[in-house]
Write a protein that holds these residues in place. Structure first.
Motif, PDB file in Angstrom:
ATOM      1  N   PRO A   1       0.816  -1.223   0.000  1.00 16.25           N
ATOM      2  CA  PRO A   1       0.000   0.000   0.000  1.00 16.25           C
ATOM      3  C   PRO A   1       0.847   1.270   0.000  1.00 16.25           C
ATOM      4  N   GLU A   2       2.000   1.231   0.642  1.00 15.94           N
ATOM      5  CA  GLU A   2       2.849   2.418   0.690  1.00 15.94           C
ATOM      6  C   GLU A   2       3.525   2.720  -0.647  1.00 15.94           C
ATOM      7  N   ASP A   3       3.379   1.839  -1.619  1.00 17.28           N
ATOM      8  CA  ASP A   3       3.875   2.118  -2.961  1.00 17.28           C
ATOM      9  C   ASP A   3       2.887   2.972  -3.762  1.00 17.28           C
ATOM     10  N   SER A   4       1.708   3.167  -3.221  1.00 18.53           N
ATOM     11  CA  SER A   4       0.698   3.968  -3.914  1.00 18.53           C
ATOM     12  C   SER A   4       1.192   5.396  -4.082  1.00 18.53           C
ATOM     13  N   ALA A   5       1.137   5.883  -5.298  1.00 22.15           N
ATOM     14  CA  ALA A   5       1.626   7.228  -5.602  1.00 22.15           C
ATOM     15  C   ALA A   5       1.410   7.516  -7.069  1.00 22.15           C
ATOM     16  N   MET A   6       1.656   8.767  -7.437  1.00 16.31           N
ATOM     17  CA  MET A   6       1.758   9.113  -8.843  1.00 16.31           C
ATOM     18  C   MET A   6       3.197   8.857  -9.240  1.00 16.31           C
ATOM     19  N   TYR A   7       3.386   8.086 -10.271  1.00 13.89           N
ATOM     20  CA  TYR A   7       4.720   7.740 -10.748  1.00 13.89           C
ATOM     21  C   TYR A   7       5.044   8.553 -11.992  1.00 13.89           C
ATOM     22  N   TYR A   8       6.225   9.168 -11.965  1.00 12.11           N
ATOM     23  CA  TYR A   8       6.665  10.021 -13.061  1.00 12.11           C
ATOM     24  C   TYR A   8       7.932   9.471 -13.693  1.00 12.11           C
ATOM     25  N   CYS A   9       7.943   9.468 -15.000  1.00 13.26           N
ATOM     26  CA  CYS A   9       9.159   9.165 -15.743  1.00 13.26           C
ATOM     27  C   CYS A   9       9.992  10.436 -15.843  1.00 13.26           C
ATOM     28  N   ALA A  10      11.294  10.289 -15.692  1.00 16.75           N
ATOM     29  CA  ALA A  10      12.184  11.442 -15.733  1.00 16.75           C
ATOM     30  C   ALA A  10      13.420  11.101 -16.537  1.00 16.75           C
ATOM     31  N   GLY A  11      14.004  12.117 -17.152  1.00 14.58           N
ATOM     32  CA  GLY A  11      15.216  11.900 -17.918  1.00 14.58           C
ATOM     33  C   GLY A  11      16.078  13.138 -17.944  1.00 14.58           C
ATOM     34  N   GLY A  12      17.388  12.941 -18.175  1.00 21.65           N
ATOM     35  CA  GLY A  12      18.276  14.085 -18.278  1.00 21.65           C
ATOM     36  C   GLY A  12      19.716  13.683 -18.158  1.00 21.65           C
ATOM     37  N   MET A  13      20.569  14.693 -18.221  1.00 26.86           N
ATOM     38  CA  MET A  13      22.005  14.501 -18.030  1.00 26.86           C
ATOM     39  C   MET A  13      22.267  14.602 -16.541  1.00 26.86           C
ATOM     40  N   VAL A  14      22.425  13.468 -15.910  1.00 23.14           N
ATOM     41  CA  VAL A  14      22.392  13.393 -14.447  1.00 23.14           C
ATOM     42  C   VAL A  14      23.746  13.000 -13.883  1.00 23.14           C
ATOM     43  N   ASN A  15      24.084  13.631 -12.769  1.00 18.97           N
ATOM     44  CA  ASN A  15      25.220  13.182 -11.967  1.00 18.97           C
ATOM     45  C   ASN A  15      24.769  11.923 -11.226  1.00 18.97           C
ATOM     46  N   GLY A  16      25.357  10.791 -11.573  1.00 14.87           N
ATOM     47  CA  GLY A  16      24.905   9.524 -11.012  1.00 14.87           C
ATOM     48  C   GLY A  16      24.857   9.485  -9.501  1.00 14.87           C
ATOM     49  N   ALA A  17      25.765  10.215  -8.866  1.00 13.49           N
ATOM     50  CA  ALA A  17      25.796  10.218  -7.407  1.00 13.49           C
ATOM     51  C   ALA A  17      24.550  10.878  -6.827  1.00 13.49           C
ATOM     52  N   ALA A  18      23.866  11.663  -7.625  1.00 15.03           N
ATOM     53  CA  ALA A  18      22.663  12.372  -7.180  1.00 15.03           C
ATOM     54  C   ALA A  18      21.444  11.896  -7.957  1.00 15.03           C
ATOM     55  N   TRP A  19      21.415  10.627  -8.311  1.00 16.32           N
ATOM     56  CA  TRP A  19      20.348  10.094  -9.152  1.00 16.32           C
ATOM     57  C   TRP A  19      18.974  10.308  -8.530  1.00 16.32           C
ATOM     58  N   TYR A  20      18.908  10.398  -7.227  1.00 13.69           N
ATOM     59  CA  TYR A  20      17.643  10.460  -6.507  1.00 13.69           C
ATOM     60  C   TYR A  20      17.087  11.883  -6.402  1.00 13.69           C
ATOM     61  N   ASP A  21      17.874  12.846  -6.864  1.00 16.83           N
ATOM     62  CA  ASP A  21      17.498  14.250  -6.728  1.00 16.83           C
ATOM     63  C   ASP A  21      16.717  14.696  -7.952  1.00 16.83           C
ATOM     64  N   GLU A  22      15.472  15.042  -7.762  1.00 16.30           N
ATOM     65  CA  GLU A  22      14.625  15.428  -8.905  1.00 16.30           C
ATOM     66  C   GLU A  22      15.171  16.656  -9.622  1.00 16.30           C
ATOM     67  N   ARG A  23      15.958  17.462  -8.953  1.00 16.66           N
ATOM     68  CA  ARG A  23      16.506  18.659  -9.594  1.00 16.66           C
ATOM     69  C   ARG A  23      17.519  18.323 -10.677  1.00 16.66           C
ATOM     70  N   GLU A  24      18.005  17.085 -10.697  1.00 13.31           N
ATOM     71  CA  GLU A  24      18.963  16.654 -11.712  1.00 13.31           C
ATOM     72  C   GLU A  24      18.292  16.395 -13.052  1.00 13.31           C
ATOM     73  N   TYR A  25      16.977  16.263 -13.051  1.00 14.42           N
ATOM     74  CA  TYR A  25      16.272  15.819 -14.253  1.00 14.42           C
ATOM     75  C   TYR A  25      15.569  16.981 -14.922  1.00 14.42           C
ATOM     76  N   ARG A  26      15.802  17.087 -16.197  1.00 15.29           N
ATOM     77  CA  ARG A  26      15.228  18.189 -16.953  1.00 15.29           C
ATOM     78  C   ARG A  26      13.886  17.820 -17.563  1.00 15.29           C
ATOM     79  N   TYR A  27      13.716  16.556 -17.899  1.00 14.60           N
ATOM     80  CA  TYR A  27      12.531  16.151 -18.649  1.00 14.60           C
ATOM     81  C   TYR A  27      11.642  15.252 -17.798  1.00 14.60           C
ATOM     82  N   TRP A  28      10.343  15.485 -17.892  1.00  9.93           N
ATOM     83  CA  TRP A  28       9.374  14.749 -17.080  1.00  9.93           C
ATOM     84  C   TRP A  28       8.150  14.364 -17.897  1.00  9.93           C
ATOM     85  N   GLY A  29       7.626  13.193 -17.561  1.00 12.74           N
ATOM     86  CA  GLY A  29       6.352  12.800 -18.132  1.00 12.74           C
ATOM     87  C   GLY A  29       5.199  13.369 -17.324  1.00 12.74           C
TER      88      GLY A  29
END
Length: 125
Positions: free
Chosen positions: A88-116
């Protein structure tokens, strides 16, 4: 023009599975990351899983390790998130994201320029 189009969300009972897909067009793949974030109302967007288009390296949030698997197709234009043993805790809106990302900060949404636009996942207990 970059476009990310998600599909595959829905409702499932706890313990079930869903598969999300994201088709990207116009996104350069060299040194590029694509993946999935999720968000519930009132909370920050959370990095779930991403994959490097160049190396195939994958990164997962601790909360989904062992249950979710991210993969990409041969052309590196489609990213799939296989979600098993859903909770149940997986319930959420899921977004696809893409961009030129610093792998060490993969979890940071600010790294991603493109969103679904997002696809809803609801897991009932």
């Amino acid at each position: 023009q970059v476009q990310l189009v998600e599909s595959g969300g829905g409702s499932v009972q706890a313990g079930g599975s869903l598969r999300l897909s994201c088709v990207a067009s116009g996104l350069p793949y060299v040194r590029n990351y694509m993946g999935w974030f999720r968000q519930v109302p009132g909370k920050e967007r959370e990095g779930v899983a991403v994959i490097s288009a160049g190396t195939g390296s994958t990164y997962y949030a601790d909360s989904v390790k062992g249950r979710f698997t991210i993969s990409q197709d041969h052309h590196k234009t489609t990213v799939t998130l296989q979600m098993n043993s859903l909770k149940p805790e997986d319930s959420a809106m899921y977004y696809c994201a893409g961009g030129m990302v610093n792998g060490a900060a993969w979890y940071d949404e600010r790294e991603y320029r493109y969103w679904g636009q997002g696809t809803q996942v609801t897991v009932s207990s």
